[in-house]
Design a protein around this motif. Sequence first.
Motif, mmCIF file in Angstrom:
data_model
loop_
_atom_site.group_PDB
_atom_site.id
_atom_site.type_symbol
_atom_site.label_atom_id
_atom_site.label_comp_id
_atom_site.label_asym_id
_atom_site.label_seq_id
_atom_site.Cartn_x
_atom_site.Cartn_y
_atom_site.Cartn_z
ATOM 1 N N THR A 277 -8.654 14.561 -14.703
ATOM 2 C CA THR A 277 -8.719 13.449 -13.753
ATOM 3 C C THR A 277 -7.374 12.742 -13.663
ATOM 4 O OG1 THR A 277 -11.062 13.134 -14.213
ATOM 5 C CG2 THR A 277 -9.911 11.307 -13.153
ATOM 6 N N VAL A 278 -6.807 12.371 -14.801
ATOM 7 C CA VAL A 278 -5.575 11.577 -14.764
ATOM 8 C C VAL A 278 -4.404 12.399 -14.221
ATOM 9 C CG1 VAL A 278 -3.922 10.236 -16.116
ATOM 10 C CG2 VAL A 278 -6.351 10.104 -16.657
ATOM 11 N N HIS A 279 -4.275 13.634 -14.671
ATOM 12 C CA HIS A 279 -3.079 14.401 -14.302
ATOM 13 C C HIS A 279 -3.254 15.248 -13.049
ATOM 14 C CE1 HIS A 279 -0.710 13.512 -17.982
ATOM 15 N NE2 HIS A 279 -1.919 13.235 -18.441
ATOM 16 N N GLU A 280 -4.475 15.673 -12.774
ATOM 17 C CA GLU A 280 -4.657 16.574 -11.630
ATOM 18 C C GLU A 280 -5.500 15.966 -10.519
ATOM 19 O OE1 GLU A 280 -5.861 20.396 -13.056
ATOM 20 O OE2 GLU A 280 -3.987 20.630 -14.176
ATOM 21 N N GLY A 281 -6.000 14.777 -10.763
ATOM 22 C CA GLY A 281 -6.719 14.081 -9.694
ATOM 23 C C GLY A 281 -8.130 14.574 -9.432
ATOM 24 N N ASP B 5 -8.127 14.512 -18.910
ATOM 25 C CA ASP B 5 -6.820 15.055 -18.552
ATOM 26 C C ASP B 5 -6.826 15.579 -17.120
ATOM 27 O OD1 ASP B 5 -5.965 14.432 -21.087
ATOM 28 O OD2 ASP B 5 -6.474 16.393 -21.908
#
Lengths: 255, 121
Positions: free
Chosen positions: B59-63, B57
């Motif tokens: 990685t995908v949403h907050e980079g 989460d």
Amino acid sequence: MSMSKIEQQGRREFLKKAAIGSAVTIAPGVMLHSLSAEAAPRTEPVTGKVRWGMLVDANKCADGCNDCVAACDKENGLDLVDMPEGADESQWERQRPRWIRQITLKDNLTGRLTHLPMMCQHCEEPPCADVCPTGASFRRADGIVMVDRHICIGCRYCMMACPYKARSFIHAEVAEKLTHTPRGKGCVESCNFCVHRLDNGQTTTACQDACKHQAIVFGDLNDPQSAVSQALKKYPSVAIRDDLKLNPGVRYSNI
Amino acid sequence: MIFLTMALSGLLGLGSAGVSAAEAVEGSAKSDKLEQCVEPTSVMRRNHFEFIKHQRDLTVHEGIRGSKYSLAGCVDCHAKKDSSGKFVPVNEEGQFCDECHDYVAVDLKCFECHATVPREK
Ligand code: SF4
Ligand code: SF4
């Protein structure tokens, strides 16, 4: 939006050009930017201080050139998938995952042709995210619209909602994939502005690097000094389907 | 080389069903040369799925990609190579991920989307 602009848009016929061959190799030396020494993977969450965006100069986009499409395919491993055996070729061309397409616009009155690349426009008000029943389609704080494949159920509502036909569905199992672009059967996907590059400190997209005509400028729309902001300030540009008021992050000039 | 190995193992009757490529070479994974994983082994055994579930989460949403927990990291470190130097998928029979998950009958879905060998473009 003025009436004349709407009329003008109505006259234009979108001709979808079948992408020509997927095996176009990018000439050596086109990768202008590489990971710089100080580039490091992000450790802090992305914020709204940055809004990633793009300006495409349709005058510079050359007829028959497919370099950006090939570069995107290679960058994201879309070229690792072959046409399923026995599949209909025209159907495959229509349905294969494509994050960026070459489009030709024709002004029926004058006959003038305009070429441009079309990908997810990274709308500020993304209809794809509006209709997604699971929250898989979402807009990141820095303006990138993407699909969280962990929660996508493959309903394809978003594909119907997108006014730009920017999204693809993965119909079959994906045997070969790249570490930085996980992808698999049953999910929708689309251009994510090469998010893995940005999160690892790079500042360019693969399509931009591949365009030898320099038709694509990419950068931070919130930074007045960025190349994209400077170019937007200098040249007239439009948002495609401006009437929908989605405030896309991708703008076009000379169309 | 890989064909040679396969042909030889075929000839000698060593090619077993389920193992598609040549045998993984013991000690050929990066992890074989390390003292421990990103956490002590006992912690990893108990919590590795928690670590990567929360990381996904972030990685995908907050980079966030600079964390010490990542599935790409698991694959990068634990994938073995065969005698020709080619990586063997971590979810293949008997390989790092499969070994335990098969034993406990946990069906791994990660690799429907994620790469099973370290692979950049
Ligand atoms: S262009 Fe389509 S896929 Fe991209 S943000 Fe807008 S609606 Fe969503
Ligand atoms: S296909 Fe996936 S991303 Fe698109 S609307 Fe359905 S759940 Fe959301």
